[in-house]
Design a protein around this motif. Sequence first.
Motif, PDB file in Angstrom:
ATOM      1  N   ARG A   1     -15.668   5.129   0.090  1.00 37.17           N
ATOM      2  CA  ARG A   1     -14.941   5.006  -1.181  1.00 37.17           C
ATOM      3  C   ARG A   1     -15.116   6.245  -2.067  1.00 37.17           C
TER       4      ARG A   1
ATOM      5  N   LEU B   1     -12.451  -2.363   1.622  1.00 36.61           N
ATOM      6  CA  LEU B   1     -11.638  -1.258   1.101  1.00 36.61           C
ATOM      7  C   LEU B   1     -10.170  -1.644   0.903  1.00 36.61           C
TER       8      LEU B   1
ATOM      9  N   ASN C   1      -8.390  -0.525  -2.157  1.00 38.61           N
ATOM     10  CA  ASN C   1      -8.264   0.918  -2.358  1.00 38.61           C
ATOM     11  C   ASN C   1      -6.988   1.494  -1.751  1.00 38.61           C
TER      12      ASN C   1
END
Length: 200
Positions: free
Chosen positions: A31, A56, A59
Motif C-alpha cells: 500500500r 487492497l 485501493n
Amino acid sequence: MGNTDKFEMIANTYETPERIQIAKVSSNAIREYLVDTRDKNAIDFGCGTGLVGMNLLNNFNSILFLDTSQNMLNQIKQKILSSNIQNAATLCFDFEKDNLLDLHADYIFMAQVLLHINDVELVLSRLYEVLNENGHLLIVDFDKNEKIVSDMVHNGFDQIELIDSMTKIGYRDIQSKTFYTGSKIFMGHDASLFILDSQK
C-alpha cells in the motif's frame, strides 16, 4: 506454477493466524507504493486464498485474483459472494505454461509467490507483457536464506540479483528494501521479507 498440487490440498486450511499476519504486513507494505490507484486495475498474482488482495480491494478499481490452484480460487469466490464484493474476479491460469495475451493491468502484485516459480525470468517476462505502459509490478518475498534447503521452493532472493534480472527484461525505476523480520516464518527458520517496486 510449482507446488499447485500441494496448494489444491491445503486450500481449506490455508488461512492460519501466521499467514494472515504475514499477509497483513505484506499488504501494508504494498500500500505504501500505491499512488492514485483508485481508478486502476490490479492482478493479485499467485493469490492463494486472497489474503493480500482482499486487504487492497479499496485501493483499486478492480482486482483480478489469479492462481494455478482452483481450490484456492474457490475460497476467494466464497468471500466475494458472501461479502457481495463488486470489484473482484478470479482466474485459474499458469503463466509458466502459457502466455495470456489479452490480459492487461496497471498493477500486478505478488506476495511470497516468486519462491514457488521454477522459471523466474520467464514468468517475470510474461508479467511485463501484461502490464500497461507505466504499470507497476510489486514483489514481496523472502531475502535469500542459506539455511533453507528445499526441492520445493527457492531459498529466497538476493535483491541485487533480482533487480539485475528485471532490468534486463525491461523493468525500470526499480527500488527494493527489506521491511519485515519474523521468527520461524520461512520453513521453520527466522527470515526477512523484502518489497520490490518496478515499472514498465
